[in-house]
Motif scaffolding. Structure first.
Motif, PDB file in Angstrom:
ATOM      1  N   GLN A 185       0.818  -1.209   0.000  1.00  0.00           N
ATOM      2  CA  GLN A 185       0.000   0.000   0.000  1.00  0.00           C
ATOM      3  C   GLN A 185       0.853   1.261   0.000  1.00  0.00           C
ATOM      4  O   GLN A 185       0.332   2.371  -0.088  1.00  0.00           O
ATOM      5  CB  GLN A 185      -0.943   0.007   1.215  1.00  0.00           C
ATOM      6  CG  GLN A 185      -2.044  -1.028   1.131  1.00  0.00           C
ATOM      7  CD  GLN A 185      -3.084  -0.874   2.227  1.00  0.00           C
ATOM      8  OE1 GLN A 185      -3.091   0.106   2.964  1.00  0.00           O
ATOM      9  NE2 GLN A 185      -3.966  -1.840   2.337  1.00  0.00           N
ATOM     10  N   SER A 186       2.166   1.088   0.058  1.00  0.00           N
ATOM     11  CA  SER A 186       3.068   2.231   0.192  1.00  0.00           C
ATOM     12  C   SER A 186       3.589   2.701  -1.163  1.00  0.00           C
ATOM     13  O   SER A 186       3.354   2.086  -2.203  1.00  0.00           O
ATOM     14  CB  SER A 186       4.252   1.853   1.084  1.00  0.00           C
ATOM     15  OG  SER A 186       5.183   1.042   0.358  1.00  0.00           O
ATOM     16  N   LYS A 187       4.346   3.788  -1.115  1.00  0.00           N
ATOM     17  CA  LYS A 187       4.969   4.328  -2.325  1.00  0.00           C
ATOM     18  C   LYS A 187       6.088   3.414  -2.834  1.00  0.00           C
ATOM     19  O   LYS A 187       6.574   3.599  -3.955  1.00  0.00           O
ATOM     20  CB  LYS A 187       5.548   5.712  -2.036  1.00  0.00           C
ATOM     21  CG  LYS A 187       6.599   5.716  -0.939  1.00  0.00           C
ATOM     22  CD  LYS A 187       6.990   7.121  -0.538  1.00  0.00           C
ATOM     23  CE  LYS A 187       8.016   7.115   0.599  1.00  0.00           C
ATOM     24  NZ  LYS A 187       8.351   8.470   1.073  1.00  0.00           N
ATOM     25  N   ARG A 188       6.478   2.419  -2.029  1.00  0.00           N
ATOM     26  CA  ARG A 188       7.516   1.468  -2.427  1.00  0.00           C
ATOM     27  C   ARG A 188       6.947   0.225  -3.085  1.00  0.00           C
ATOM     28  O   ARG A 188       7.673  -0.741  -3.338  1.00  0.00           O
ATOM     29  CB  ARG A 188       8.344   1.069  -1.196  1.00  0.00           C
ATOM     30  CG  ARG A 188       9.134   2.211  -0.582  1.00  0.00           C
ATOM     31  CD  ARG A 188       9.875   1.766   0.673  1.00  0.00           C
ATOM     32  NE  ARG A 188      10.660   2.846   1.252  1.00  0.00           N
ATOM     33  CZ  ARG A 188      11.936   3.089   0.977  1.00  0.00           C
ATOM     34  NH1 ARG A 188      12.578   2.299   0.146  1.00  0.00           N
ATOM     35  NH2 ARG A 188      12.583   4.096   1.542  1.00  0.00           N
ATOM     36  N   ARG A 189       5.684   0.210  -3.373  1.00  0.00           N
ATOM     37  CA  ARG A 189       4.993  -1.013  -3.821  1.00  0.00           C
ATOM     38  C   ARG A 189       5.574  -1.605  -5.100  1.00  0.00           C
ATOM     39  O   ARG A 189       5.470  -2.814  -5.331  1.00  0.00           O
ATOM     40  CB  ARG A 189       3.505  -0.743  -4.024  1.00  0.00           C
ATOM     41  CG  ARG A 189       3.170   0.198  -5.165  1.00  0.00           C
ATOM     42  CD  ARG A 189       1.662   0.380  -5.342  1.00  0.00           C
ATOM     43  NE  ARG A 189       1.099   1.100  -4.228  1.00  0.00           N
ATOM     44  CZ  ARG A 189       0.997   2.424  -4.170  1.00  0.00           C
ATOM     45  NH1 ARG A 189       1.453   3.167  -5.178  1.00  0.00           N
ATOM     46  NH2 ARG A 189       0.465   3.014  -3.124  1.00  0.00           N
ATOM     47  N   ASN A 190       6.182  -0.773  -5.941  1.00  0.00           N
ATOM     48  CA  ASN A 190       6.715  -1.277  -7.213  1.00  0.00           C
ATOM     49  C   ASN A 190       8.128  -1.817  -7.096  1.00  0.00           C
ATOM     50  O   ASN A 190       8.705  -2.293  -8.072  1.00  0.00           O
ATOM     51  CB  ASN A 190       6.667  -0.179  -8.274  1.00  0.00           C
ATOM     52  CG  ASN A 190       5.246   0.198  -8.657  1.00  0.00           C
ATOM     53  OD1 ASN A 190       4.376  -0.668  -8.718  1.00  0.00           O
ATOM     54  ND2 ASN A 190       5.002   1.471  -8.891  1.00  0.00           N
ATOM     55  N   LYS A 191       8.701  -1.758  -5.888  1.00  0.00           N
ATOM     56  CA  LYS A 191      10.004  -2.348  -5.627  1.00  0.00           C
ATOM     57  C   LYS A 191       9.810  -3.633  -4.828  1.00  0.00           C
ATOM     58  O   LYS A 191       8.701  -3.984  -4.436  1.00  0.00           O
ATOM     59  CB  LYS A 191      10.893  -1.358  -4.866  1.00  0.00           C
ATOM     60  CG  LYS A 191      11.142  -0.060  -5.623  1.00  0.00           C
ATOM     61  CD  LYS A 191      11.917  -0.292  -6.913  1.00  0.00           C
ATOM     62  CE  LYS A 191      12.232   1.013  -7.608  1.00  0.00           C
ATOM     63  NZ  LYS A 191      13.026   0.813  -8.849  1.00  0.00           N
ATOM     64  N   LYS A 192      10.909  -4.325  -4.567  1.00  0.00           N
ATOM     65  CA  LYS A 192      10.795  -5.657  -3.976  1.00  0.00           C
ATOM     66  C   LYS A 192      10.510  -5.637  -2.472  1.00  0.00           C
ATOM     67  O   LYS A 192      10.921  -4.735  -1.744  1.00  0.00           O
ATOM     68  CB  LYS A 192      12.068  -6.461  -4.238  1.00  0.00           C
ATOM     69  CG  LYS A 192      12.187  -6.949  -5.675  1.00  0.00           C
ATOM     70  CD  LYS A 192      13.303  -7.952  -5.825  1.00  0.00           C
ATOM     71  CE  LYS A 192      13.338  -8.537  -7.229  1.00  0.00           C
ATOM     72  NZ  LYS A 192      14.368  -9.578  -7.385  1.00  0.00           N
ATOM     73  N   PHE A 193       9.802  -6.674  -2.048  1.00  0.00           N
ATOM     74  CA  PHE A 193       9.596  -6.983  -0.635  1.00  0.00           C
ATOM     75  C   PHE A 193      10.409  -8.237  -0.354  1.00  0.00           C
ATOM     76  O   PHE A 193      10.123  -9.297  -0.875  1.00  0.00           O
ATOM     77  CB  PHE A 193       8.110  -7.235  -0.367  1.00  0.00           C
ATOM     78  CG  PHE A 193       7.796  -7.641   1.061  1.00  0.00           C
ATOM     79  CD1 PHE A 193       7.446  -6.698   2.003  1.00  0.00           C
ATOM     80  CD2 PHE A 193       7.833  -8.969   1.448  1.00  0.00           C
ATOM     81  CE1 PHE A 193       7.149  -7.064   3.306  1.00  0.00           C
ATOM     82  CE2 PHE A 193       7.535  -9.357   2.736  1.00  0.00           C
ATOM     83  CZ  PHE A 193       7.198  -8.397   3.674  1.00  0.00           C
ATOM     84  N   GLN A 194      11.459  -8.098   0.458  1.00  0.00           N
ATOM     85  CA  GLN A 194      12.339  -9.220   0.773  1.00  0.00           C
ATOM     86  C   GLN A 194      12.097  -9.639   2.219  1.00  0.00           C
ATOM     87  O   GLN A 194      12.244  -8.823   3.135  1.00  0.00           O
ATOM     88  CB  GLN A 194      13.805  -8.842   0.578  1.00  0.00           C
ATOM     89  CG  GLN A 194      14.197  -8.538  -0.859  1.00  0.00           C
ATOM     90  CD  GLN A 194      14.351  -9.800  -1.696  1.00  0.00           C
ATOM     91  OE1 GLN A 194      14.255 -10.896  -1.197  1.00  0.00           O
ATOM     92  NE2 GLN A 194      14.606  -9.632  -2.981  1.00  0.00           N
ATOM     93  N   ALA A 195      11.721 -10.888   2.417  1.00  0.00           N
ATOM     94  CA  ALA A 195      11.440 -11.393   3.763  1.00  0.00           C
ATOM     95  C   ALA A 195      12.437 -12.476   4.137  1.00  0.00           C
ATOM     96  O   ALA A 195      12.836 -13.288   3.300  1.00  0.00           O
ATOM     97  CB  ALA A 195      10.016 -11.943   3.830  1.00  0.00           C
ATOM     98  N   ILE A 196      12.835 -12.490   5.405  1.00  0.00           N
ATOM     99  CA  ILE A 196      13.726 -13.530   5.897  1.00  0.00           C
ATOM    100  C   ILE A 196      13.369 -13.841   7.344  1.00  0.00           C
ATOM    101  O   ILE A 196      13.064 -12.941   8.124  1.00  0.00           O
ATOM    102  CB  ILE A 196      15.210 -13.109   5.776  1.00  0.00           C
ATOM    103  CG1 ILE A 196      16.132 -14.284   6.094  1.00  0.00           C
ATOM    104  CG2 ILE A 196      15.520 -11.909   6.654  1.00  0.00           C
ATOM    105  CD1 ILE A 196      17.566 -14.055   5.683  1.00  0.00           C
ATOM    106  N   ASN A 197      13.378 -15.129   7.680  1.00  0.00           N
ATOM    107  CA  ASN A 197      13.117 -15.575   9.040  1.00  0.00           C
ATOM    108  C   ASN A 197      14.449 -15.714   9.771  1.00  0.00           C
ATOM    109  O   ASN A 197      15.229 -16.617   9.485  1.00  0.00           O
ATOM    110  CB  ASN A 197      12.358 -16.910   9.021  1.00  0.00           C
ATOM    111  CG  ASN A 197      11.909 -17.340  10.404  1.00  0.00           C
ATOM    112  OD1 ASN A 197      12.567 -17.060  11.404  1.00  0.00           O
ATOM    113  ND2 ASN A 197      10.780 -18.015  10.472  1.00  0.00           N
TER     114      ASN A 197
END
Length: 370
Positions: A185-197
């Motif tokens: 929902q943010s202005k960064r939506r077109n860039k990657k979301f990187q998740a790590i546990n």
């Protein structure tokens, strides 16, 4: 750097092409397809330069095997002028284009650049499709309870603020779903979301995953690898189970937050980053700080915007909505029509404490459909 593979039974051609391309790509050269194919299981090969005739092997057969193992890999056929009809047949089998021997490096570089553009586009489409599946396949950001309305309002307020976010709550309450929702929902939506546990990877490996490493930095580092902070450039990195990170790595993470730069393992130059950081934990970090298991300075750096997620037993009125969502989701996915749930069963679910929260509810509804 993209990974490029050369398969040609003439060692001289392998050597000359490697020399011509190694400044721009990670190049792997093979004279035997049997040695080349296993590499696809370990490395994302972007482009293959494949000879149409490799000793006893038919290049078209090798092409079909490559496309079976790695459909997104772009294959360019190398062929003698008289074999152009066979090259056209190869294109029908999935080859991107062909180049005639003797190869002209300038022409090959133009063809490689076009292949690189196609591979990049395919990769972006696959990545976006994968991320879309994750966003729509959530297991918690559904509800109309007062607790969830507060969460929705908070997300709307902070979505475009670059300050760090710390999401807390019991296991299974949907912390990653909230993090993804903030990102998309943010202005960064077109860039990657990187998740790590952070709990799933040993400390020494977690450092290399986060910060990357240079070729030769340690045994087994046969090529340079970018860390998640670099890969998430312009986007968001989600550090799940941050409370499990060891103190030594916490110190290095703190420096990244302060300096907005990362140093790959074995590197000599820091890399500037523009990344929003969202962390999550089911631990009481204030208690962890008092007991010297979590750095106080890092805690305050992360806890700029706190979000406390309610347990499912604190929002029982949302259970009917969640049940409806999961029943529809799994009945559609498994092709097993389900009309609904009896009132008696729904009442039992609403009375249950759900120690595993929404994840447990999801699994209990999924089991009968398996």
């Amino acid at each position: 750097m993209y990974h490029v593979m050369i398969i040609d039974d003439e060692p001289a051609i392998c050597q000359s092409l490697t020399f011509a391309l190694e400044d721009r790509y990670h190049v792997y050269a093979f004279t035997d397809p049997r040695e080349a194919l296993p590499l696809f299981e370990r490395v994302d090969i972007a482009i293959v330069l494949l000879d149409l005739k490799i000793g006893e092997y038919n290049g078209i057969d090798v092409l079909e095997e490559i496309k079976r193992i790695s459909p997104s890999t772009i294959v360019i056929i190398m062929t003698a002028y008289g074999s152009i009809p066979s090259s056209v047949e190869a294109m029908r089998k999935g080859a991107f284009s062909y180049a005639t021997k003797p190869l002209h490096i300038d022409e090959l570089e133009v063809l490689m650049q076009k292949a690189e553009e196609v591979y990049t586009l395919h990769s972006k489409v696959q990545w976006l499709s994968h991320e879309l599946d994750k966003v729509t396949d959530n297991y918690g950001l559904i509800g109309k309870s007062a607790a969830m309305r507060e969460i929705f309002t908070l997300i709307d307020k902070i979505k475009d603020i670059d300050s760090n976010v710390l999401i807390t709550g019991e296991s299974g309450t949907g912390k990653e779903v909230v993090a993804r929702t903030i990102h998309y929902q943010s202005k960064r939506r077109n860039k990657k979301f990187q998740a790590i546990n952070c709990a799933a990877i040993p400390g020494h490996l977690l450092e290399s995953e986060l910060f990357g490493y240079e070729k030769g930095a340690f045994t087994g580092a046969v090529q340079r690898k970018s860390g998640l902070f670099v890969l998430a450039e312009g986007g968001t990195i989600f550090l799940d189970e941050i409370g499990e990170m060891d103190l030594a790595l916490q110190g290095k993470l703190l420096r990244v937050l302060q300096e907005k730069k990362v140093m790959p393992i074995g590197g000599i130059e820091e890399i500037s980053i523009d990344v929003r950081i969202i962390a999550a934990t089911n631990r009481n970090l204030e208690k962890e700080v008092k007991e010297n298991r979590f750095r106080e300075d890092l805690y305050y750096r992360l806890n700029v915007i706190p979000i406390q997620l309610p347990s499912l037993r604190e929002r029982r009125e949302d259970i009917p909505l969640l049940v409806e969502f999961f029943i529809k989701k799994y009945s559609d996915k498994m092709g097993k029509p389900v009309e609904g749930i009896s009132q008696e069963a729904l009442q039992l679910l609403q009375q249950y404490a759900f120690p595993g929260n929404i994840r447990e509810l999801q699994n209990r509804l999924k089991e009968p459909l398996l």
